[in-house]
Design an enzyme around this catalytic site. Sequence first.
Site, PDB file in Angstrom:
ATOM      1  N   ARG A   1     132.712   5.666  47.186  1.00  0.00           N
ATOM      2  CA  ARG A   1     132.306   4.964  45.966  1.00  0.00           C
ATOM      3  C   ARG A   1     132.080   3.504  46.309  1.00  0.00           C
ATOM      4  NH1 ARG A   1     131.369   8.091  41.627  1.00  0.00           N
ATOM      5  NH2 ARG A   1     132.477  10.030  41.822  1.00  0.00           N
TER       6      ARG A   1
ATOM      7  N   ASN B   1     135.334   5.457  35.699  1.00  0.00           N
ATOM      8  CA  ASN B   1     136.608   4.910  36.182  1.00  0.00           C
ATOM      9  C   ASN B   1     137.792   5.661  35.585  1.00  0.00           C
ATOM     10  OD1 ASN B   1     135.437   2.990  37.794  1.00  0.00           O
ATOM     11  ND2 ASN B   1     135.786   1.299  36.394  1.00  0.00           N
TER      12      ASN B   1
ATOM     13  N   GLU C   1     130.024   3.446  33.714  1.00  0.00           N
ATOM     14  CA  GLU C   1     130.991   2.890  34.666  1.00  0.00           C
ATOM     15  C   GLU C   1     132.416   2.986  34.123  1.00  0.00           C
ATOM     16  OE1 GLU C   1     130.579   1.826  37.748  1.00  0.00           O
ATOM     17  OE2 GLU C   1     128.396   1.900  37.829  1.00  0.00           O
TER      18      GLU C   1
END
Length: 148
Positions: free
Chosen positions: A105, A50, A46
């Site tokens: 997303r 990002n 994650e």
Amino acid sequence: MNNEMTLSFVAIEENEALARMTMTCFITPLDPTIEELSEFKTIVSEAVTNAIIHGYDCDGKREVTIHAKIEDSKVTMTVSDEGNGIFDVDQAMEPMFTTKPLLERSGMGFTIMESFADNLSVESAIGQGTVVRFEKTFSPVTEKSRMR
């Protein structure tokens, strides 16, 4: 056990798997349970995603850097970029918030990262980048924990 490493790579989506696998190998001496390993890989995935997608818009030119340190059974890690930055970190930490709604997303994953980490912080400045820091302590290995 103590160890430390730094990994830098170009901001392309394919390198998310590189980061996840490299960091998994790095923590192998801690002998994590399957559950701990899965949680750790999710946090790394994650945070790196990002940086690549939201920080650099997948530009493939600039670098994402991971710095990790093992002290006894605790891992401390930073994932940093020098990209776009986050306008409102508190808003970004909310479930389902994304800076890329057209990419379909489902948020930036900070809620997930928080649930799997012992401690998570995010520092960001517009046009200067973002640093995600987290800590995760792994259970001491026992015969019983190996059976999980």
